[in-house]
Motif scaffolding. Structure first.
Motif, PDB file in Angstrom:
ATOM      1  N   PHE A  23     -23.389  60.344 -17.008  1.00 27.49           N
ATOM      2  CA  PHE A  23     -24.162  59.769 -15.913  1.00 27.49           C
ATOM      3  C   PHE A  23     -25.640  59.774 -16.261  1.00 27.49           C
ATOM      4  CE2 PHE A  23     -23.719  64.255 -14.977  1.00 27.49           C
ATOM      5  CZ  PHE A  23     -24.978  64.660 -14.557  1.00 27.49           C
ATOM      6  N   GLU A  24     -26.340  58.835 -15.638  1.00 27.08           N
ATOM      7  CA  GLU A  24     -27.779  58.718 -15.837  1.00 27.08           C
ATOM      8  C   GLU A  24     -28.488  59.422 -14.696  1.00 27.08           C
ATOM      9  OE1 GLU A  24     -28.339  54.494 -15.951  1.00 27.08           O
ATOM     10  OE2 GLU A  24     -27.727  54.377 -18.054  1.00 27.08           O
ATOM     11  N   LEU A  25     -29.685  59.921 -15.005  1.00 26.96           N
ATOM     12  CA  LEU A  25     -30.499  60.483 -13.936  1.00 26.96           C
ATOM     13  C   LEU A  25     -31.938  60.040 -14.095  1.00 26.96           C
ATOM     14  CD1 LEU A  25     -32.239  63.202 -15.002  1.00 26.96           C
ATOM     15  CD2 LEU A  25     -29.959  64.120 -15.025  1.00 26.96           C
ATOM     16  N   MET A  65     -29.706  60.587 -19.952  1.00 26.54           N
ATOM     17  CA  MET A  65     -28.251  60.469 -19.841  1.00 26.54           C
ATOM     18  C   MET A  65     -27.658  61.848 -20.039  1.00 26.54           C
ATOM     19  SD  MET A  65     -25.832  58.135 -19.637  1.00 26.54           S
ATOM     20  CE  MET A  65     -24.128  57.868 -20.009  1.00 26.54           C
ATOM     21  N   VAL A  66     -26.693  62.195 -19.205  1.00 26.28           N
ATOM     22  CA  VAL A  66     -26.002  63.479 -19.301  1.00 26.28           C
ATOM     23  C   VAL A  66     -24.573  63.207 -19.744  1.00 26.28           C
ATOM     24  CG1 VAL A  66     -25.272  65.543 -18.062  1.00 26.28           C
ATOM     25  CG2 VAL A  66     -27.462  64.467 -17.504  1.00 26.28           C
ATOM     26  N   CYS A  67     -24.155  63.896 -20.821  1.00 28.12           N
ATOM     27  CA  CYS A  67     -22.817  63.759 -21.379  1.00 28.12           C
ATOM     28  C   CYS A  67     -22.223  65.145 -21.549  1.00 28.12           C
ATOM     29  CB  CYS A  67     -22.868  63.084 -22.740  1.00 28.12           C
ATOM     30  SG  CYS A  67     -23.638  61.473 -22.717  1.00 28.12           S
ATOM     31  N   LEU A  68     -20.942  65.169 -21.831  1.00 34.26           N
ATOM     32  CA  LEU A  68     -20.282  66.432 -22.108  1.00 34.26           C
ATOM     33  C   LEU A  68     -20.782  66.978 -23.438  1.00 34.26           C
ATOM     34  CD1 LEU A  68     -18.174  68.179 -20.680  1.00 34.26           C
ATOM     35  CD2 LEU A  68     -16.438  67.116 -22.095  1.00 34.26           C
ATOM     36  N   GLY A  69     -20.888  68.292 -23.564  1.00 34.41           N
ATOM     37  CA  GLY A  69     -21.383  68.926 -24.767  1.00 34.41           C
ATOM     38  C   GLY A  69     -20.440  68.820 -25.955  1.00 34.41           C
ATOM     39  N   GLU A  70     -19.218  68.393 -25.714  1.00 35.88           N
ATOM     40  CA  GLU A  70     -18.234  68.184 -26.778  1.00 35.88           C
ATOM     41  C   GLU A  70     -17.552  66.853 -26.492  1.00 35.88           C
ATOM     42  OE1 GLU A  70     -14.710  70.786 -24.723  1.00 35.88           O
ATOM     43  OE2 GLU A  70     -16.173  71.787 -25.986  1.00 35.88           O
ATOM     44  N   VAL A  74     -17.597  63.857 -18.680  1.00 38.67           N
ATOM     45  CA  VAL A  74     -18.161  64.675 -17.616  1.00 38.67           C
ATOM     46  C   VAL A  74     -17.259  64.516 -16.392  1.00 38.67           C
ATOM     47  CG1 VAL A  74     -20.148  64.929 -16.074  1.00 38.67           C
ATOM     48  CG2 VAL A  74     -20.505  64.372 -18.486  1.00 38.67           C
ATOM     49  N   SER A  75     -16.993  65.607 -15.693  1.00 37.15           N
ATOM     50  CA  SER A  75     -16.192  65.531 -14.467  1.00 37.15           C
ATOM     51  C   SER A  75     -17.103  65.239 -13.278  1.00 37.15           C
ATOM     52  CB  SER A  75     -15.451  66.847 -14.233  1.00 37.15           C
ATOM     53  OG  SER A  75     -16.363  67.875 -13.889  1.00 37.15           O
ATOM     54  N   GLU A  76     -16.499  64.793 -12.205  1.00 41.93           N
ATOM     55  CA  GLU A  76     -17.253  64.544 -10.976  1.00 41.93           C
ATOM     56  C   GLU A  76     -17.857  65.847 -10.452  1.00 41.93           C
ATOM     57  OE1 GLU A  76     -19.266  62.732  -8.175  1.00 41.93           O
ATOM     58  OE2 GLU A  76     -18.082  61.599  -9.628  1.00 41.93           O
ATOM     59  N   GLU A  77     -17.173  66.975 -10.651  1.00 43.62           N
ATOM     60  CA  GLU A  77     -17.698  68.275 -10.214  1.00 43.62           C
ATOM     61  C   GLU A  77     -18.958  68.648 -11.002  1.00 43.62           C
ATOM     62  OE1 GLU A  77     -14.360  67.840 -11.079  1.00 43.62           O
ATOM     63  OE2 GLU A  77     -13.761  67.635  -8.978  1.00 43.62           O
ATOM     64  N   GLN A  78     -18.971  68.382 -12.294  1.00 45.27           N
ATOM     65  CA  GLN A  78     -20.155  68.665 -13.106  1.00 45.27           C
ATOM     66  C   GLN A  78     -21.314  67.770 -12.686  1.00 45.27           C
ATOM     67  OE1 GLN A  78     -17.962  68.027 -16.767  1.00 45.27           O
ATOM     68  NE2 GLN A  78     -18.507  70.086 -17.475  1.00 45.27           N
ATOM     69  N   ARG A  79     -21.027  66.495 -12.440  1.00 46.53           N
ATOM     70  CA  ARG A  79     -22.072  65.567 -11.997  1.00 46.53           C
ATOM     71  C   ARG A  79     -22.654  66.035 -10.671  1.00 46.53           C
ATOM     72  NH1 ARG A  79     -23.780  61.803  -8.860  1.00 46.53           N
ATOM     73  NH2 ARG A  79     -22.048  61.999  -7.434  1.00 46.53           N
ATOM     74  N   SER A  80     -21.801  66.431  -9.740  1.00 52.84           N
ATOM     75  CA  SER A  80     -22.250  66.903  -8.428  1.00 52.84           C
ATOM     76  C   SER A  80     -23.059  68.188  -8.533  1.00 52.84           C
ATOM     77  CB  SER A  80     -21.053  67.122  -7.504  1.00 52.84           C
ATOM     78  OG  SER A  80     -20.394  65.920  -7.266  1.00 52.84           O
ATOM     79  N   VAL A  97     -29.220  60.073  -9.192  1.00 47.68           N
ATOM     80  CA  VAL A  97     -28.134  60.393 -10.117  1.00 47.68           C
ATOM     81  C   VAL A  97     -27.096  59.283  -9.990  1.00 47.68           C
ATOM     82  CG1 VAL A  97     -26.358  62.068 -10.721  1.00 47.68           C
ATOM     83  CG2 VAL A  97     -28.576  62.865  -9.912  1.00 47.68           C
ATOM     84  N   SER A  98     -26.785  58.643 -11.108  1.00 53.18           N
ATOM     85  CA  SER A  98     -25.834  57.530 -11.075  1.00 53.18           C
ATOM     86  C   SER A  98     -24.413  58.045 -10.923  1.00 53.18           C
ATOM     87  CB  SER A  98     -25.944  56.708 -12.367  1.00 53.18           C
ATOM     88  OG  SER A  98     -25.271  57.359 -13.438  1.00 53.18           O
ATOM     89  N   PRO A  99     -23.501  57.178 -10.525  1.00 55.30           N
ATOM     90  CA  PRO A  99     -22.090  57.542 -10.597  1.00 55.30           C
ATOM     91  C   PRO A  99     -21.699  57.663 -12.073  1.00 55.30           C
ATOM     92  CG  PRO A  99     -22.388  55.344  -9.626  1.00 55.30           C
ATOM     93  CD  PRO A  99     -23.731  55.870  -9.957  1.00 55.30           C
ATOM     94  N   LEU A 100     -20.510  58.158 -12.349  1.00 47.71           N
ATOM     95  CA  LEU A 100     -20.052  58.256 -13.724  1.00 47.71           C
ATOM     96  C   LEU A 100     -19.954  56.869 -14.340  1.00 47.71           C
ATOM     97  CD1 LEU A 100     -17.298  60.991 -13.362  1.00 47.71           C
ATOM     98  CD2 LEU A 100     -19.584  61.256 -14.327  1.00 47.71           C
TER      99      LEU A 100
END
Length: 114
Positions: A23-25, A65-70, A74-80, A97-100
């Protein structure tokens, strides 16, 4: 490009069942904030919101942009969790914060299998 790709190529390209979401922020700092306060905020952001949730951040101090570290999405819980952390900070005047979205190809639709 052909749409009949091998599993190996789909994985290499991060498409279809191998699509990765992020997601973007976009944030704005309060105008009276010092450079030291912004640096301290960014250190806290990377440690408490990004690293603590197993994420990676690519971008600048106000957009990224936020991505998973591996490998993965990214899950919706992590985005939230990141969104709640940002909205709880006094240093910011605006938080978006954008949607996924597809992390590799942001213009592509999200697959149901992602």
């Amino acid at each position: 490009m052909a749409t009949n790709r091998s599993r190996r190529l789909r994985k290499k390209l991060c498409v279809d069942e191998f699509q990765e979401l992020g997601f973007e922020l976009n944030v704005e700092f309060k105008q009276d904030l010092s450079e030291q306060a912004i640096d301290a905020f960014l250190d806290d952001f990377l440690a408490d919101a990004i690293d603590a949730n197993g994420l990676d951040y690519v971008g600048g101090e106000d957009f990224g942009m936020v991505c998973l570290g591996e490998r993965g999405s990214v899950s919706e819980e992590q985005r939230s969790a990141v969104e709640a952390w940002l909205k709880g900070r006094d240093e910011l005047s605006k938080v978006e914060v954008s949607p996924l979205v597809d992390a590799w190809y942001p213009g592509n639709a999200i697959n149901a299998s992602a």
